[in-house]
Design a protein around this motif. Structure first.
Motif, PDB file in Angstrom:
ATOM      1  N   LEU A   1      42.270  52.405  49.828  1.00 38.70           N
ATOM      2  CA  LEU A   1      41.537  51.195  49.439  1.00 38.70           C
ATOM      3  C   LEU A   1      42.244  49.900  49.834  1.00 38.70           C
ATOM      4  N   GLU A   2      41.435  48.905  50.157  1.00 44.35           N
ATOM      5  CA  GLU A   2      41.957  47.557  50.379  1.00 44.35           C
ATOM      6  C   GLU A   2      41.894  46.772  49.061  1.00 44.35           C
ATOM      7  N   ARG A   3      42.698  45.702  49.002  1.00 47.47           N
ATOM      8  CA  ARG A   3      42.773  44.906  47.753  1.00 47.47           C
ATOM      9  C   ARG A   3      41.392  44.393  47.330  1.00 47.47           C
ATOM     10  N   GLU A   4      40.633  43.901  48.307  1.00 42.77           N
ATOM     11  CA  GLU A   4      39.332  43.335  47.975  1.00 42.77           C
ATOM     12  C   GLU A   4      38.394  44.419  47.435  1.00 42.77           C
ATOM     13  N   GLU A   5      38.519  45.628  47.964  1.00 46.53           N
ATOM     14  CA  GLU A   5      37.665  46.717  47.485  1.00 46.53           C
ATOM     15  C   GLU A   5      38.013  47.094  46.042  1.00 46.53           C
ATOM     16  N   VAL A   6      39.314  47.069  45.735  1.00 43.96           N
ATOM     17  CA  VAL A   6      39.734  47.347  44.352  1.00 43.96           C
ATOM     18  C   VAL A   6      39.135  46.287  43.431  1.00 43.96           C
ATOM     19  N   ASN A   7      39.166  45.030  43.875  1.00 41.33           N
ATOM     20  CA  ASN A   7      38.610  43.948  43.055  1.00 41.33           C
ATOM     21  C   ASN A   7      37.104  44.125  42.865  1.00 41.33           C
ATOM     22  N   ILE A   8      36.417  44.562  43.932  1.00 41.01           N
ATOM     23  CA  ILE A   8      34.959  44.779  43.819  1.00 41.01           C
ATOM     24  C   ILE A   8      34.686  45.888  42.804  1.00 41.01           C
ATOM     25  N   LEU A   9      35.436  47.005  42.920  1.00 40.77           N
ATOM     26  CA  LEU A   9      35.205  48.135  42.013  1.00 40.77           C
ATOM     27  C   LEU A   9      35.457  47.718  40.567  1.00 40.77           C
ATOM     28  N   ARG A  10      36.530  46.951  40.347  1.00 38.49           N
ATOM     29  CA  ARG A  10      36.828  46.523  38.975  1.00 38.49           C
ATOM     30  C   ARG A  10      35.772  45.533  38.477  1.00 38.49           C
ATOM     31  N   GLY A  11      35.286  44.682  39.370  1.00 39.78           N
ATOM     32  CA  GLY A  11      34.214  43.747  38.996  1.00 39.78           C
ATOM     33  C   GLY A  11      32.950  44.511  38.621  1.00 39.78           C
ATOM     34  N   MET A  12      32.663  45.594  39.365  1.00 40.52           N
ATOM     35  CA  MET A  12      31.491  46.418  39.050  1.00 40.52           C
ATOM     36  C   MET A  12      31.642  47.054  37.678  1.00 40.52           C
ATOM     37  N   LEU A  13      32.835  47.562  37.388  1.00 44.31           N
ATOM     38  CA  LEU A  13      33.051  48.195  36.073  1.00 44.31           C
ATOM     39  C   LEU A  13      32.817  47.177  34.962  1.00 44.31           C
ATOM     40  N   ASN A  14      33.290  45.954  35.175  1.00 48.52           N
ATOM     41  CA  ASN A  14      33.081  44.909  34.162  1.00 48.52           C
ATOM     42  C   ASN A  14      31.600  44.595  34.014  1.00 48.52           C
ATOM     43  N   ALA A  15      30.884  44.552  35.158  1.00 49.15           N
ATOM     44  CA  ALA A  15      29.453  44.220  35.110  1.00 49.15           C
ATOM     45  C   ALA A  15      28.660  45.314  34.385  1.00 49.15           C
TER      46      ALA A  15
END
Ligand code: SAH
Length: 253
Positions: free
Chosen positions: A234-248
């Protein structure tokens, strides 16, 4: 001393790449092996040694076995745990002669060297993780490593001395590093071990809260998900997207 072979476009003799490689020894029990590992590293131009809970450090025996590599030994960092020693690392190779369930595909030392040098050449911090002399790396240690790596040895007697294993890996890394050229593709910043570990903890919490994962009976869901994400790197931005999705998802009924 003059190197035996050096070409004009040889990536500064690979030194910038080799400087981003750290050798991590987890719970080494013989100080002599720590010294011999430092010597093995220095012969290949690798200088960053990290020790996790060494049984005895510093130690006269380590100094004796390091021979002229006392700078590597004296520069070694000492850590309480493997996650701390791996902070900031984007690619970690776990060295083991054994094969265990739910691991990613094992790489040979030579194959791993190419992946490690590509990551280090691209500017990332990388690590080689070696286990203790008696029992090797634990499952928890291996879980933090992206690449399970073996040294293809005699199948009937495949366990090398710790410092000998360090020598083989550093040798392979050096051969690749001196020839390495950056690829012509655009990649994002890779995620570090600490960032992906935080993501896995987040994912586990979310799966528990959603009822998909039963904390009393987690089965092998998390090891399987780790293996799936481990294949992707994973790239850093992808980790951020996945974590943002979990929050959403938390906001969805
Ligand atoms: N008895 C231990 C091995 C200890 S050797 C065991 O059964 O696992 C010390 C370390 O050297 C190992 O933890 C591993 O990191 C490395 N090592 C030794 N031989 C190796 C091999 N053939 N392939 C990969 N790593 C090896």
């Amino acid at each position: 001393m003059v190197p035996l072979r050096e070409t004009a476009n040889s990536n500064m003799n690979g030194s910038a790449t080799l400087d981003r490689i750290r050798v991590v020894l987890v719970r080494p029990s013989h100080p002599g092996n720590v010294g011999a590992a430092a010597r093995a590293m220095k012969t290949m131009g690798v200088s960053r040694l990290a020790l996790v809970q060494p049984r005895a450090f510093p130690h006269a025996e380590a100094h004796a076995r390091a021979s002229g590599a006392t700078d590597v030994l004296e520069g070694a960092s000492v850590w309480k745990s493997l996650p701390e020693a791996l902070e900031g690392v984007v690619l970690a190779a776990g060295l083991s002669a054994r094969r265990r369930e739910l691991w990613l595909a094992q790489r040979s030392a030579r194959e791993a060297a190419r992946e490690l040098v590509a990551a280090a050449g691209g500017g990332g911090e990388v690590a080689l993780v070696f286990g203790t002399e008696t029992s090797g790396l634990s499952n928890d240690d291996m879980r933090l490593c992206h690449l399970p790596v073996f040294i293809p040895a005699n199948p009937e007697y495949s366990s090398l001395n710790l410092a000998a294993a360090v020598q083989v890996l550093c040798y392979e890394l050096r051969q690749v590093a001196v020839e390495w050229q950056p690829p012509r593709v655009d990649c994002g910043e890779p995620a570090t071990v600490d960032e992906t570990e935080a993501m896995f903890a987040h994912l586990e919490r979310s799966l528990g809260a959603s009822g998909f994962l039963d904390p009393a009976n987690p089965k092998r869901l998390m090891p399987r998900l780790r293996r799936m994400f481990g294949r992707v790197r994973l790239e850093r931005e992808e980790v951020n997207i996945l974590r943002g999705m979990l929050n959403a998802f938390k906001k969805v009924d």
